[in-house]
Design a protein around this motif. Structure first.
Motif, short mmCIF file in Angstrom:
data_model
loop_
_atom_site.label_atom_id
_atom_site.label_comp_id
_atom_site.label_asym_id
_atom_site.label_seq_id
_atom_site.Cartn_x
_atom_site.Cartn_y
_atom_site.Cartn_z
N GLY A 174 7.67 3.17 1.39
CA GLY A 174 8.16 4.48 0.95
C GLY A 174 8.65 4.46 -0.48
O GLY A 174 8.43 5.41 -1.24
N ALA A 175 9.31 3.39 -0.86
CA ALA A 175 9.84 3.29 -2.23
C ALA A 175 8.70 3.21 -3.24
O ALA A 175 8.80 3.79 -4.34
N TYR A 176 7.63 2.52 -2.92
CA TYR A 176 6.49 2.45 -3.83
C TYR A 176 5.82 3.82 -3.97
O TYR A 176 5.41 4.23 -5.06
N VAL A 177 5.70 4.54 -2.88
CA VAL A 177 5.12 5.88 -2.95
C VAL A 177 6.03 6.80 -3.75
O VAL A 177 5.56 7.58 -4.61
N THR A 202 0.78 -1.64 11.21
CA THR A 202 0.13 -0.70 10.28
C THR A 202 0.74 0.69 10.39
O THR A 202 1.03 1.33 9.37
N ARG A 203 0.95 1.15 11.61
CA ARG A 203 1.51 2.49 11.82
C ARG A 203 2.88 2.63 11.17
O ARG A 203 3.21 3.67 10.59
N ALA A 204 3.68 1.57 11.23
CA ALA A 204 5.00 1.61 10.62
C ALA A 204 4.90 1.79 9.10
O ALA A 204 5.68 2.53 8.49
N ILE A 205 3.94 1.11 8.47
CA ILE A 205 3.74 1.25 7.03
C ILE A 205 3.24 2.65 6.69
O ILE A 205 3.70 3.27 5.73
N VAL A 206 2.30 3.14 7.48
CA VAL A 206 1.76 4.49 7.25
C VAL A 206 2.86 5.53 7.35
O VAL A 206 2.97 6.43 6.50
N GLU A 207 3.69 5.43 8.37
CA GLU A 207 4.75 6.41 8.55
C GLU A 207 5.77 6.33 7.42
O GLU A 207 6.27 7.37 6.95
N ALA A 208 6.08 5.12 6.95
CA ALA A 208 7.03 4.97 5.85
C ALA A 208 6.46 5.56 4.56
O ALA A 208 7.17 6.25 3.80
N ALA A 209 5.18 5.32 4.30
CA ALA A 209 4.55 5.86 3.09
C ALA A 209 4.49 7.37 3.13
O ALA A 209 4.79 8.06 2.13
N ARG A 210 4.12 7.93 4.27
CA ARG A 210 3.94 9.38 4.37
C ARG A 210 5.26 10.13 4.49
O ARG A 210 5.30 11.34 4.29
N ALA A 211 6.32 9.42 4.81
CA ALA A 211 7.63 10.06 4.75
C ALA A 211 8.00 10.39 3.31
O ALA A 211 8.70 11.36 3.04
N ALA A 212 7.50 9.58 2.38
CA ALA A 212 7.75 9.83 0.96
C ALA A 212 6.75 10.82 0.39
O ALA A 212 7.08 11.61 -0.51
N ASP A 213 5.51 10.80 0.89
CA ASP A 213 4.46 11.72 0.43
C ASP A 213 3.44 11.85 1.56
O ASP A 213 2.74 10.88 1.87
N PRO A 214 3.33 13.03 2.17
CA PRO A 214 2.40 13.20 3.29
C PRO A 214 0.95 12.89 2.93
O PRO A 214 0.14 12.66 3.82
N ASN A 215 0.62 12.90 1.64
CA ASN A 215 -0.75 12.63 1.21
C ASN A 215 -0.99 11.17 0.86
O ASN A 215 -2.10 10.81 0.45
N ALA A 216 0.02 10.34 1.00
CA ALA A 216 -0.15 8.92 0.67
C ALA A 216 -1.11 8.26 1.65
O ALA A 216 -1.20 8.63 2.82
N ALA A 217 -1.84 7.27 1.14
CA ALA A 217 -2.78 6.52 1.97
C ALA A 217 -2.37 5.06 2.01
O ALA A 217 -1.79 4.53 1.06
N VAL A 218 -2.67 4.41 3.13
CA VAL A 218 -2.45 2.97 3.28
C VAL A 218 -3.81 2.33 3.50
O VAL A 218 -4.60 2.77 4.34
#
Length: 281
Positions: free
Chosen positions: A251-254, A111-127
């Motif tokens: 990250g690409a989806y975000v 989970t942490r890996a997905i969260v970090e990848a998403a927030r690298a693209a947008d710090p406000n992204a949620a998983v």
């Protein structure tokens, strides 16, 4: 947000593993000897279920000191907890406590890996994790998900409004605006989430007033197209990209325009090894 096991659940786990006593320990005659048990991370991990494992060991008759907390990133060899008790109590709680931390830490680390990848693209992204956890393991899965930095997408059918095509098939062609209006009258405090199968469908439901458009297995460019159309039409609905999204693609989806990543991928993560050492005190 913290998700914990009740004492009854922990007692049931112990009873499942030791239903009629520990035959080996009893036959060896070592049950009364004082001992010490240590848990440590065999490799890097995001720890999870540590507090519940500690409570399980306490229910088994051990005195426990935690040196790590759920959600904490641990290096290989990092200590997790220490338990002191007669050997019978240590063996009674050992395996269930170890398995809880191993399984939960596997999910939390993924989970942490997905969260970090998403927030690298947008710090406000949620998983957000779906409700597709292993049957019977929802509490452990949700606790691990939260430890990894995500939130439950829906804990069950009772607390969220998520309209699937499988619901709409029974509406007899009711216009989307009427459907959304009925839902908002019935549950005015809830966000209305609608899962769609195409960009055009997403625009239609956003125009009808849906708060969240959930895209099921959309390609990146389809999410980007939907985001562009919603922005051009000044529609405030946010996009939640769903479909077992993992760290490699989050990250690409975000970046394409998703505000939320909805995934069940962490639940399939392999348990991570916890090294356990038991010695006489």
């Amino acid at each position: 947000m913290t998700i914990s096991f009740g004492d009854g659940v922990l007692d049931a786990l112990i009873a499942d593993d030791v239903p009629y006593g520990d035959l080996t320990t009893r036959l060896l005659g070592i049950g009364a000897q004082p001992g010490r048990m240590t848990f440590s991370a065999r490799g890097p991990m995001v720890a999870a279920a540590v507090e519940d494992a500690a409570r399980l060991l306490e229910r088994a008759g051990c005195a426990v000191a935690r040196t790590a907390s759920s959600g904490e990133s641990l290096a290989a060899g990092a200590p997790i907890l220490t338990a002191e008790a007669p050997a019978a109590a240590l063996h009674r709680g050992w395996k269930m406590a170890q398995l809880m931390v191993e399984a939960a830490s596997g999910i939390a680390t993924a989970t942490r890996a997905i969260v970090e990848a998403a927030r690298a693209a947008d710090p406000n992204a949620a998983v957000a994790g779906t409700r597709k956890a292993m049957p019977g393991a929802k509490a452990l899965s949700m606790a691990a998900l939260v430890a990894g930095g995500a939130v439950p997408h829906r804990l069950g059918l009772s607390e969220t409004v998520l309209v699937f095509a499988e619901h709409r098939a029974f509406l007899g062609g009711e216009p989307p605006a009427e459907t959304v209006a009925r839902l908002k009258r019935g549950a005015p405090e809830k966000k209305i989430v609608v899962e769609v199968g195409s960009v055009a469908e997403g625009v239609d439901w956003a125009a009808a007033g849906a708060d969240v458009i959930q895209t099921e297995k959309f390609a990146f460019d389809a999410v980007a197209d939907l985001a562009a159309r919603l922005k051009a039409a000044e529609l405030p609905a946010i996009i939640a990209a769903a479909g077992g999204i993992a760290a490699a693609t989050a990250g690409a989806y975000v970046a394409a325009g998703a505000r939320v990543i909805v995934t069940s991928a962490p639940y399939a993560a392999k348990p991570l090894d916890v090294a356990v050492r038991i010695v006489p005190a």
